[in-house]
Design a protein around this motif. Structure first.
Motif, PDB file in Angstrom:
ATOM      1  N   GLU A   1      25.909  22.525  23.724  1.00  0.00           N
ATOM      2  CA  GLU A   1      24.904  22.605  22.670  1.00  0.00           C
ATOM      3  C   GLU A   1      23.591  23.156  23.211  1.00  0.00           C
ATOM      4  O   GLU A   1      22.912  23.942  22.551  1.00  0.00           O
ATOM      5  N   ALA A   2      23.230  22.764  24.424  1.00  0.00           N
ATOM      6  CA  ALA A   2      22.005  23.283  25.039  1.00  0.00           C
ATOM      7  C   ALA A   2      22.088  24.790  25.239  1.00  0.00           C
ATOM      8  O   ALA A   2      21.114  25.516  25.010  1.00  0.00           O
ATOM      9  N   THR A   3      23.261  25.262  25.656  1.00  0.00           N
ATOM     10  CA  THR A   3      23.453  26.706  25.843  1.00  0.00           C
ATOM     11  C   THR A   3      23.461  27.432  24.507  1.00  0.00           C
ATOM     12  O   THR A   3      22.846  28.499  24.346  1.00  0.00           O
ATOM     13  N   ARG A   4      24.187  26.861  23.535  1.00  0.00           N
ATOM     14  CA  ARG A   4      24.283  27.505  22.216  1.00  0.00           C
ATOM     15  C   ARG A   4      22.915  27.631  21.568  1.00  0.00           C
ATOM     16  O   ARG A   4      22.588  28.645  20.962  1.00  0.00           O
ATOM     17  N   TRP A   5      22.090  26.577  21.731  1.00  0.00           N
ATOM     18  CA  TRP A   5      20.767  26.555  21.105  1.00  0.00           C
ATOM     19  C   TRP A   5      19.735  27.309  21.943  1.00  0.00           C
ATOM     20  O   TRP A   5      18.601  27.467  21.532  1.00  0.00           O
ATOM     21  N   GLN A   6      20.149  27.775  23.126  1.00  0.00           N
ATOM     22  CA  GLN A   6      19.290  28.527  24.046  1.00  0.00           C
ATOM     23  C   GLN A   6      18.062  27.696  24.459  1.00  0.00           C
ATOM     24  O   GLN A   6      16.923  28.164  24.443  1.00  0.00           O
ATOM     25  N   ALA A   7      18.332  26.454  24.870  1.00  0.00           N
ATOM     26  CA  ALA A   7      17.245  25.576  25.297  1.00  0.00           C
ATOM     27  C   ALA A   7      16.621  26.070  26.597  1.00  0.00           C
ATOM     28  O   ALA A   7      17.315  26.563  27.491  1.00  0.00           O
ATOM     29  N   ASP A   8      15.319  25.924  26.709  1.00  0.00           N
ATOM     30  CA  ASP A   8      14.615  26.173  27.969  1.00  0.00           C
ATOM     31  C   ASP A   8      14.640  24.954  28.862  1.00  0.00           C
ATOM     32  O   ASP A   8      14.490  25.056  30.071  1.00  0.00           O
ATOM     33  N   LEU A   9      14.790  23.776  28.242  1.00  0.00           N
ATOM     34  CA  LEU A   9      14.749  22.524  28.978  1.00  0.00           C
ATOM     35  C   LEU A   9      15.629  21.506  28.265  1.00  0.00           C
ATOM     36  O   LEU A   9      15.594  21.391  27.034  1.00  0.00           O
ATOM     37  N   LEU A  10      16.419  20.764  29.045  1.00  0.00           N
ATOM     38  CA  LEU A  10      17.238  19.673  28.540  1.00  0.00           C
ATOM     39  C   LEU A  10      16.614  18.363  29.008  1.00  0.00           C
ATOM     40  O   LEU A  10      16.227  18.250  30.179  1.00  0.00           O
ATOM     41  N   VAL A  11      16.501  17.366  28.126  1.00  0.00           N
ATOM     42  CA  VAL A  11      15.839  16.102  28.448  1.00  0.00           C
ATOM     43  C   VAL A  11      16.767  14.948  28.109  1.00  0.00           C
ATOM     44  O   VAL A  11      17.342  14.901  27.022  1.00  0.00           O
ATOM     45  N   MET A  12      16.898  13.983  29.042  1.00  0.00           N
ATOM     46  CA  MET A  12      17.751  12.819  28.843  1.00  0.00           C
ATOM     47  C   MET A  12      17.116  11.578  29.448  1.00  0.00           C
ATOM     48  O   MET A  12      16.356  11.667  30.420  1.00  0.00           O
ATOM     49  N   GLY A  13      17.459  10.414  28.889  1.00  0.00           N
ATOM     50  CA  GLY A  13      17.124   9.152  29.524  1.00  0.00           C
ATOM     51  C   GLY A  13      18.165   8.846  30.587  1.00  0.00           C
ATOM     52  O   GLY A  13      19.310   9.290  30.501  1.00  0.00           O
ATOM     53  N   THR A  14      17.786   8.070  31.585  1.00  0.00           N
ATOM     54  CA  THR A  14      18.724   7.754  32.664  1.00  0.00           C
ATOM     55  C   THR A  14      19.411   6.409  32.499  1.00  0.00           C
ATOM     56  O   THR A  14      20.231   6.036  33.318  1.00  0.00           O
TER      57      THR A  14
ATOM     58  N   LEU B   1      12.036  11.133  24.885  1.00  0.00           N
ATOM     59  CA  LEU B   1      11.402  11.910  23.821  1.00  0.00           C
ATOM     60  C   LEU B   1       9.903  12.024  24.056  1.00  0.00           C
ATOM     61  O   LEU B   1       9.310  13.090  23.938  1.00  0.00           O
ATOM     62  N   ARG B   2       9.291  10.896  24.412  1.00  0.00           N
ATOM     63  CA  ARG B   2       7.848  10.898  24.629  1.00  0.00           C
ATOM     64  C   ARG B   2       7.476  11.707  25.873  1.00  0.00           C
ATOM     65  O   ARG B   2       6.517  12.472  25.864  1.00  0.00           O
ATOM     66  N   SER B   3       8.237  11.511  26.943  1.00  0.00           N
ATOM     67  CA  SER B   3       7.909  12.201  28.190  1.00  0.00           C
ATOM     68  C   SER B   3       8.176  13.701  28.089  1.00  0.00           C
ATOM     69  O   SER B   3       7.410  14.508  28.604  1.00  0.00           O
ATOM     70  N   GLY B   4       9.282  14.074  27.439  1.00  0.00           N
ATOM     71  CA  GLY B   4       9.612  15.488  27.328  1.00  0.00           C
ATOM     72  C   GLY B   4       8.578  16.272  26.554  1.00  0.00           C
ATOM     73  O   GLY B   4       8.337  17.457  26.822  1.00  0.00           O
ATOM     74  N   SER B   5       7.933  15.617  25.608  1.00  0.00           N
ATOM     75  CA  SER B   5       6.912  16.307  24.822  1.00  0.00           C
ATOM     76  C   SER B   5       5.730  16.736  25.683  1.00  0.00           C
ATOM     77  O   SER B   5       5.002  17.673  25.338  1.00  0.00           O
ATOM     78  N   LYS B   6       5.545  16.068  26.828  1.00  0.00           N
ATOM     79  CA  LYS B   6       4.435  16.412  27.705  1.00  0.00           C
ATOM     80  C   LYS B   6       4.606  17.786  28.352  1.00  0.00           C
ATOM     81  O   LYS B   6       3.651  18.345  28.880  1.00  0.00           O
ATOM     82  N   LEU B   7       5.832  18.293  28.341  1.00  0.00           N
ATOM     83  CA  LEU B   7       6.094  19.583  28.975  1.00  0.00           C
ATOM     84  C   LEU B   7       6.062  20.742  27.995  1.00  0.00           C
ATOM     85  O   LEU B   7       6.209  21.891  28.391  1.00  0.00           O
ATOM     86  N   ALA B   8       5.885  20.458  26.711  1.00  0.00           N
ATOM     87  CA  ALA B   8       6.082  21.475  25.685  1.00  0.00           C
ATOM     88  C   ALA B   8       4.925  22.452  25.594  1.00  0.00           C
ATOM     89  O   ALA B   8       3.760  22.099  25.774  1.00  0.00           O
TER      90      ALA B   8
END
Length: 320
Positions: free
Chosen positions: A272-285, A187-194
């Motif tokens: 869900e990512a496709t339905r919501w038309q996300a530009d970027l998907l973010v996950m922890g590993t 969550l924290r890292s993905g916000s850096k790309l917004a």
């Protein structure tokens, strides 16, 4: 279940490692990295020259000239690095490049890239990916899977067949969370790309697909999944709590579900990512073992294999 809170966009990734090989669509991959770069960003382009014998394992049997193949691979890597350098220089970022020759240095691409990222202290690695079938898919999976496991920095995976181009930074970012430290780090890292004013959505997947290995009633499991999902989303909202005076972007949180049969968590995330038309998907590993019994560490690898949109994978930084 929906919720909303505000979160101030974080600072940028400052050290980006862009990885190029002989088959990478380098100009397009660099285009994604360019949107993340500013005048304060340092970008290192790493061209990986693989051993022609590994790229064409049956070449000698077919009478291939491996020396000529090596020269062709070297030219492709150099051309890719030049194209990427030209694209990124226009962003104002500080850009340098190097070529890692696995013929001379030995080893494999995954460990070479992980070592370079650690040595250079990269905080983001940008990789291209391809989704072949059959033997090619097996070979690629064997080569790329270790990168996801051993790299200590965040990894942005850009699929070859991705239909989206970022015109500016991503405007719609979807996070798959499970309440683990890794997903909160994501969550924290993905916000850096917004982009400014971007939309954030956090989802937790309730796994409803029946399994013969489940030893308790499915309804009981589903209730437990829902409760764990509520806790995970609450943790996500807490992680995104902004300063009082912050002007931020919206974070929406929701539970989503797998189908009862012939479905799994990775496919539910991607739907869900496709339905919501996300530009970027973010996950922890790395996720945690809990009543939901799915780990983002393994789920993220499967999502990386299937995704047709950019995917940011974030490993928990234990030093924080």
């Amino acid at each position: 279940m929906n919720s909303a809170t505000e979160y101030q966009v974080s600072t940028d990734f400052s050290r980006i490692l862009l990885c190029i090989d002989s088959t990478t669509p380098s100009a397009r991959l660099a285009g994604f990295a360019r949107q993340l770069a500013t005048e304060k960003t340092q970008v290192r382009i790493v061209g990986v020259l693989e051993n022609a014998r590994a790229v064409f394992p049956l070449g000698p049997l077919a009478g291939f000239n491996l020396s000529a193949a090596h020269a062709q691979l070297l030219k492709a890597v150099k051309d890719g690095c030049v194209a990427a350098h030209e694209c990124l220089t226009a962003s104002g970022a500080s850009v340098d490049s190097e070529i890692i020759d696995l013929v001379k240095d030995g080893g494999d691409a995954a460990h070479a890239l992980a070592h370079e990222a650690q040595k250079w202290q990269a905080d983001l690695m940008v990789l291209g990916s391809r989704h072949h079938r059959g033997l090619l898919r097996w070979v690629e999976r064997a080569a790329s899977a270790p990168v996801l496991k051993i790299a200590s920095c965040a990894i942005l995976v850009v699929p070859e067949q991705c239909e989206r181009d970022w015109s500016g930074r991503p405007q719609r970012i979807l996070f798959a969370v499970d309440g683990s430290p890794a997903s909160l780090e994501a969550l924290r890292s993905g916000s850096k790309l917004a982009a400014a004013g971007a939309l954030f959505r956090a989802i937790y997947v309730v796994d409803r697909a029946a399994r013969v290995t489940d030893f308790v009633p499915l309804a009981v499991l589903q209730d437990a999944f829902v409760e764990e999902g509520k806790v995970a989303l609450a943790k996500a909202r807490e992680a995104f709590a902004p300063p009082r005076d912050a002007e931020g972007v919206m974070l929406d949180g929701a539970l989503t579900e797998t189908d009862l049969t012939s479905d799994d968590v990775p496919h539910a995330i991607l739907r869900e990512a496709t339905r919501w038309q996300a530009d970027l998907l973010v996950m922890g590993t790395h996720g945690r073992r809990g009543v939901a019994r799915w780990m983002l560490g393994s789920v993220s690898g499967r999502v990386a294999e299937l995704t047709q949109m950019p995917l940011l994978l974030v490993r928990k930084n234990d030093s924080r």
